[in-house]
Design a protein around this motif. Structure first.
Motif, PDB file in Angstrom:
ATOM      1  N   GLU A   1      14.106  -9.873  -1.432  1.00 44.34           N
ATOM      2  CA  GLU A   1      13.486  -9.213  -0.278  1.00 44.34           C
ATOM      3  C   GLU A   1      13.604  -7.701  -0.359  1.00 44.34           C
ATOM      4  O   GLU A   1      14.646  -7.145  -0.710  1.00 44.34           O
ATOM      5  CB  GLU A   1      14.146  -9.715   1.009  1.00 44.34           C
ATOM      6  CG  GLU A   1      13.330  -9.444   2.246  1.00 44.34           C
ATOM      7  CD  GLU A   1      13.875 -10.189   3.452  1.00 44.34           C
ATOM      8  OE1 GLU A   1      13.104 -10.450   4.389  1.00 44.34           O
ATOM      9  OE2 GLU A   1      15.087 -10.504   3.464  1.00 44.34           O
ATOM     10  N   CYS A   2      12.522  -7.024  -0.008  1.00 43.42           N
ATOM     11  CA  CYS A   2      12.484  -5.555  -0.013  1.00 43.42           C
ATOM     12  C   CYS A   2      13.153  -5.009   1.250  1.00 43.42           C
ATOM     13  O   CYS A   2      13.007  -5.584   2.332  1.00 43.42           O
ATOM     14  CB  CYS A   2      11.050  -5.060  -0.057  1.00 43.42           C
ATOM     15  SG  CYS A   2      10.203  -5.448  -1.593  1.00 43.42           S
ATOM     16  N   PRO A   3      13.868  -3.889   1.131  1.00 45.14           N
ATOM     17  CA  PRO A   3      14.504  -3.292   2.305  1.00 45.14           C
ATOM     18  C   PRO A   3      13.494  -2.711   3.294  1.00 45.14           C
ATOM     19  O   PRO A   3      13.739  -2.667   4.488  1.00 45.14           O
ATOM     20  CB  PRO A   3      15.390  -2.200   1.705  1.00 45.14           C
ATOM     21  CG  PRO A   3      14.773  -1.879   0.380  1.00 45.14           C
ATOM     22  CD  PRO A   3      14.176  -3.151  -0.107  1.00 45.14           C
ATOM     23  N   THR A   4      12.338  -2.256   2.770  1.00 53.27           N
ATOM     24  CA  THR A   4      11.293  -1.702   3.641  1.00 53.27           C
ATOM     25  C   THR A   4       9.940  -2.293   3.253  1.00 53.27           C
ATOM     26  O   THR A   4       9.629  -2.424   2.067  1.00 53.27           O
ATOM     27  CB  THR A   4      11.209  -0.164   3.501  1.00 53.27           C
ATOM     28  OG1 THR A   4      10.953   0.179   2.136  1.00 53.27           O
ATOM     29  CG2 THR A   4      12.519   0.490   3.943  1.00 53.27           C
ATOM     30  N   VAL A   5       9.148  -2.628   4.236  1.00 52.67           N
ATOM     31  CA  VAL A   5       7.855  -3.271   3.966  1.00 52.67           C
ATOM     32  C   VAL A   5       6.845  -2.288   3.398  1.00 52.67           C
ATOM     33  O   VAL A   5       5.827  -2.699   2.839  1.00 52.67           O
ATOM     34  CB  VAL A   5       7.294  -3.908   5.260  1.00 52.67           C
ATOM     35  CG1 VAL A   5       8.212  -5.008   5.747  1.00 52.67           C
ATOM     36  CG2 VAL A   5       7.111  -2.847   6.354  1.00 52.67           C
ATOM     37  N   SER A   6       7.107  -0.990   3.531  1.00 52.92           N
ATOM     38  CA  SER A   6       6.158   0.010   3.044  1.00 52.92           C
ATOM     39  C   SER A   6       6.360   0.351   1.573  1.00 52.92           C
ATOM     40  O   SER A   6       5.631   1.178   1.021  1.00 52.92           O
ATOM     41  CB  SER A   6       6.285   1.294   3.877  1.00 52.92           C
ATOM     42  OG  SER A   6       7.607   1.818   3.789  1.00 52.92           O
ATOM     43  N   ASP A   7       7.334  -0.257   0.956  1.00 55.15           N
ATOM     44  CA  ASP A   7       7.629   0.028  -0.452  1.00 55.15           C
ATOM     45  C   ASP A   7       6.480  -0.459  -1.329  1.00 55.15           C
ATOM     46  O   ASP A   7       6.073  -1.628  -1.259  1.00 55.15           O
ATOM     47  CB  ASP A   7       8.929  -0.671  -0.853  1.00 55.15           C
ATOM     48  CG  ASP A   7       9.491  -0.128  -2.160  1.00 55.15           C
ATOM     49  OD1 ASP A   7       8.687   0.315  -2.999  1.00 55.15           O
ATOM     50  OD2 ASP A   7      10.716  -0.155  -2.336  1.00 55.15           O
TER      51      ASP A   7
ATOM     52  N   CYS B   1       6.601  -3.672  -3.684  1.00 56.74           N
ATOM     53  CA  CYS B   1       6.766  -4.993  -3.061  1.00 56.74           C
ATOM     54  C   CYS B   1       5.420  -5.643  -2.760  1.00 56.74           C
ATOM     55  O   CYS B   1       4.396  -4.962  -2.638  1.00 56.74           O
ATOM     56  CB  CYS B   1       7.578  -4.865  -1.773  1.00 56.74           C
ATOM     57  SG  CYS B   1       9.204  -4.138  -2.031  1.00 56.74           S
TER      58      CYS B   1
END
Length: 219
Positions: free
Chosen positions: A154-160, A163
């Protein structure tokens, strides 16, 4: 002797390091990429013994001990040379076997056996450390086991931008195969570096022991 201790310590560290050994040694086609480290452990131990023999021979001015030291060191140097040549010759084969092993291990991500769980746990730790997901094709490699193991992907931020959205979660889109290969190469480089440094020291040892051997003979 100190050189032997250093070689032994580094080789043992490479060999027993838990950094993802299961990832490249699991599956139907079990491949041991730590043969070189095992050889360095043996070489380190032998050099420690030879170093002690050389020290005793120098202090006691024993030509017999110095000759044994010279012969032992020469045999180790020849063995290293032969191993290096074989490593270069079979490099492409080693890469093929590593690729085959990794592609074969993708099946373990979809299974529930004990062997599969060991591999899955190793990959979970690798994913958390290197920010990747799956082995070859990404998150899809996990199959039905994805929902139970997605947190390590899972990515820490959805805007990465690194990802993607998969089955309700934002996960890393980069598969781990290239990072696993880099991991293996890093360990190989360490071993090769030790071997080359050791060869230089061994050649100096051969020269100095023979000079001392001749000087004692002249007396």
């Amino acid at each position: 002797m100190l050189c032997g201790v250093l070689i032994l310590a580094i080789a043992i560290w490479v060999r027993v390091s838990k950094d993802d050994q299961e990832i490249i040694s699991s599956g139907d086609e079990v491949t041991n990429f730590y043969v070189a480290a095992d050889m360095l452990i043996s070489v380190g131990a032998i050099i420690m013994i030879l170093g002690f023999l050389g020290c005793c021979g120098a202090i006691k001015e024993s030509r017999c001990m110095l000759l044994l030291f010279f012969i032992g060191l020469l045999l180790i140097l020849l063995l290293q040379l032969a191993t290096g040549i074989l490593g270069v010759v079979f490099r492409s084969e080693s890469e093929r076997v590593l690729n085959s092993t990794l592609y074969e291990n993708v099946k373990l991500l979809r299974e529930t056996s004990e062997e599969a769980k060991v591999f899955q746990q190793a990959l979970i730790e690798f994913q958390e450390k290197f920010k990747c997901c799956g082995v070859v094709n990404g998150a899809i490699d996990w199959g039905n086991n994805f929902q139970q193991n997605y947190k390590s992907c899972e990515c820490p931020t959805v805007s990465d931008s690194s990802c993607i959205y998969y089955e309700g979660h934002f996960v890393y889109k980069q598969p781990c195969i290239s990072l696993i290969k880099d991991f293996v190469i890093k360990h190989i480089i360490i071993i090769v570096g030790i071997a080359f440094g050791l060869a230089v020291i061994e050649m100096l040892g051969l020269v100095f022991s023979m000079v001392l051997y001749c000087q004692i003979g002249n007396k």
